[in-house]
Scaffold this active site. Structure first.
Site, PDB file in Angstrom:
ATOM      1  N   SER A   1       0.789  -1.051  -0.035  1.00 18.80           N
ATOM      2  CA  SER A   1      -0.117  -0.228  -0.081  1.00 18.80           C
ATOM      3  C   SER A   1       0.565   1.392  -0.018  1.00 18.80           C
ATOM      4  O   SER A   1       1.269   1.578  -1.068  1.00 18.80           O
ATOM      5  CB  SER A   1      -1.027   0.067   1.267  1.00 18.80           C
ATOM      6  OG  SER A   1      -2.013   0.400   0.951  1.00 18.80           O
TER       7      SER A   1
ATOM      8  N   ASP B   1      -0.425  -4.291  -3.611  1.00 27.46           N
ATOM      9  CA  ASP B   1      -1.922  -4.449  -3.428  1.00 27.46           C
ATOM     10  C   ASP B   1      -2.512  -2.453  -3.559  1.00 27.46           C
ATOM     11  O   ASP B   1      -2.850  -2.396  -2.267  1.00 27.46           O
ATOM     12  CB  ASP B   1      -2.839  -4.919  -2.822  1.00 27.46           C
ATOM     13  CG  ASP B   1      -4.596  -4.822  -2.650  1.00 27.46           C
ATOM     14  OD1 ASP B   1      -4.848  -4.880  -4.154  1.00 27.46           O
ATOM     15  OD2 ASP B   1      -5.066  -4.356  -2.006  1.00 27.46           O
TER      16      ASP B   1
ATOM     17  N   HIS C   1      -7.072  -6.916   1.488  1.00 28.32           N
ATOM     18  CA  HIS C   1      -6.656  -5.685   1.347  1.00 28.32           C
ATOM     19  C   HIS C   1      -4.397  -5.833   1.209  1.00 28.32           C
ATOM     20  O   HIS C   1      -3.309  -6.070   0.829  1.00 28.32           O
ATOM     21  CB  HIS C   1      -6.370  -4.079   1.778  1.00 28.32           C
ATOM     22  CG  HIS C   1      -5.537  -3.270   1.655  1.00 28.32           C
ATOM     23  ND1 HIS C   1      -5.373  -2.969   0.547  1.00 28.32           N
ATOM     24  CD2 HIS C   1      -5.032  -2.114   2.491  1.00 28.32           C
ATOM     25  CE1 HIS C   1      -4.518  -1.902   0.522  1.00 28.32           C
ATOM     26  NE2 HIS C   1      -4.265  -1.670   1.657  1.00 28.32           N
TER      27      HIS C   1
END
Length: 408
Positions: free
Chosen positions: A210, A236, A366
């Protein structure tokens, strides 16, 4: 049927209850949860969220948030009875923790990181977590990588404002701009090398989740680590969907619990809300996300260590230009996603042109590396092996062969 048989059947039926169930009994989730929660009654009043991201940099979509794979042989939502929620210490995964001091005219930073040193010419995987997480987010992935590469090293840092990294004066901790975080990562790598007495940097594979993906991409694009970087892996996050997701971050943060009665209840919330879908990883990483507030007047003294709402001024700066930098930086490129819907136009074109490797895990949320550490490790280790220059065997030079008396 004879008269005798009819009389026997009527007598038999009369012995049964007046009403019979029309279908097999169904599983009652509420009953199961009530029984399973009995060991920790404090949890029952904690609101449950639906979002699968506790990071301000989440690129989550509806497809990954609600991914549930039914199973015909187990109770899908039932928590295993007797499952422990006790914290797993960092020593289970790393050799040592480092406290690396860095001073500037404006501030002093004590960077905290976890380290397992590489052996010989083995690579060093450098990991950077997402917003709101900590270096322990990669703990279970570390164990799986070392199963496949026992000599590999892992360096996993806590970004400023996260984990056990401290900044003085405290106001400087709020500077979470991409430039500052990238400089911090370079500093941690350099000071780790000095403290450990390495003659030079080992071969590096940068791994970021992220926000961390934006940081390692920025560092790779900057080129200050030179040829030491074999490649970088981004988990992700892509520019387009990340910026879109920022629009709903305040809504998510407002529905997230402000605190927890205990560490165990914090771990429980992450598992039950499916923020982290792996209980072992949650027991390892979640405690580093919370701190005990001695002055708390509520019944939930365990509060979030990082105030994600205060990082809003930096959100767009983390991701603008990410796709372009990811495709242009030197080194091998790997993108791991929880759904193909995350690909924006620039990355879709790049993928069709074969500019980077892509792996999709639709069964993960996630936090891919926490949900599926084994599969993630397999992909990352294979990525390293494909980009390992030490494995290349070059043919001998003609001049060397002639000097050795060999015929050419």
């Amino acid at each position: 049927m004879s008269g005798l048989q009819r009389q026997f059947a009527k007598a038999k039926l009369a012995s049964y209850p007046a009403t019979m169930p029309s279908a097999p009994p169904t599983f009652n989730e509420a009953d199961e949860e009530e029984e399973a929660d009995s060991f920790n009654p404090e949890i029952s009043d904690i609101p449950q969220g639906d979002d699968d991201s506790s990071s301000a940099s989440s690129a989550s979509s509806a497809s990954s948030t609600g991914t549930i794979i039914p199973s015909s042989n187990q109770k899908l939502f039932a928590r295993p009875r007797g499952r422990t929620l006790e914290q797993i210490p960092w020593t289970t995964y790393f050799e040592r923790e480092l406290f690396l001091e860095s001073k500037t005219e404006a501030s002093t930073v004590i960077h905290h990181a976890y380290l397992t040193s590489p052996v010989g010419k083995a690579p060093l995987f450098v990991t950077h977590h997402g917003a709101g997480s900590s270096g322990l987010s990669f703990a279970t992935l570390t164990a799986e990588i070392r199963k496949r590469l026992p000599s590999a090293g892992i360096l996993s840092l806590d970004a400023r404002g996260h984990g056990s990294t401290t900044v003085s004066p405290e106001g400087e901790a709020s500077d979470l701009s991409l430039a500052t975080l990238s400089a911090d990562l370079l500093t941690v790598i350099e000071k780790t090398s000095i403290q450990m007495g390495w003659e030079g940097l080992p071969s590096l594979v940068l791994v970021g989740h992220s926000l961390g993906g934006a940081v390692v991409t920025d560092v790779a694009k900057g080129g200050k680590l030179g040829n030491a970087v074999l490649g970088y892996a981004v988990l992700d996050v892509v520019e387009g969907s990340a910026i879109d997701a920022l629009q709903s971050m305040h809504t998510y943060l407002s529905t997230r619990p402000s605190g927890f009665p205990s560490l165990e209840s914090g771990i429980e919330w992450h598992i039950r809300s499916r923020t982290i879908r792996n209980s072992v990883s949650a027991r390892t990483s979640v405690p580093a996300l919370l701190s005990y507030d001695e002055n708390a007047k509520s019944s939930r003294p365990w509060v979030w260590r990082t105030d994600l709402g205060s990082t809003q001024p930096f959100w767009e700066g983390w991701f603008i230009g990410l796709s372009k930098k990811f495709l242009e930086a030197r080194g091998g490129k790997l993108l791991l996603l929880a759904g193909t819907d995350r690909l924006d136009k620039e990355l879709t074109i790049g993928q069709m042109q074969g500019k980077y490797a892509l792996q999709v895990f639709p069964e993960a949320g996630h936090f891919i590396h926490e949900d599926l550490p084994e599969k993630t490790a397999m992909v990352i280790v294979d990525f390293y092996k494909r980009n390992d220059r030490s494995a290349l065997v070059l043919p001998p030079k003609v001049s060397d062969m002639l000097r050795a008396g060999k015929k050419v």
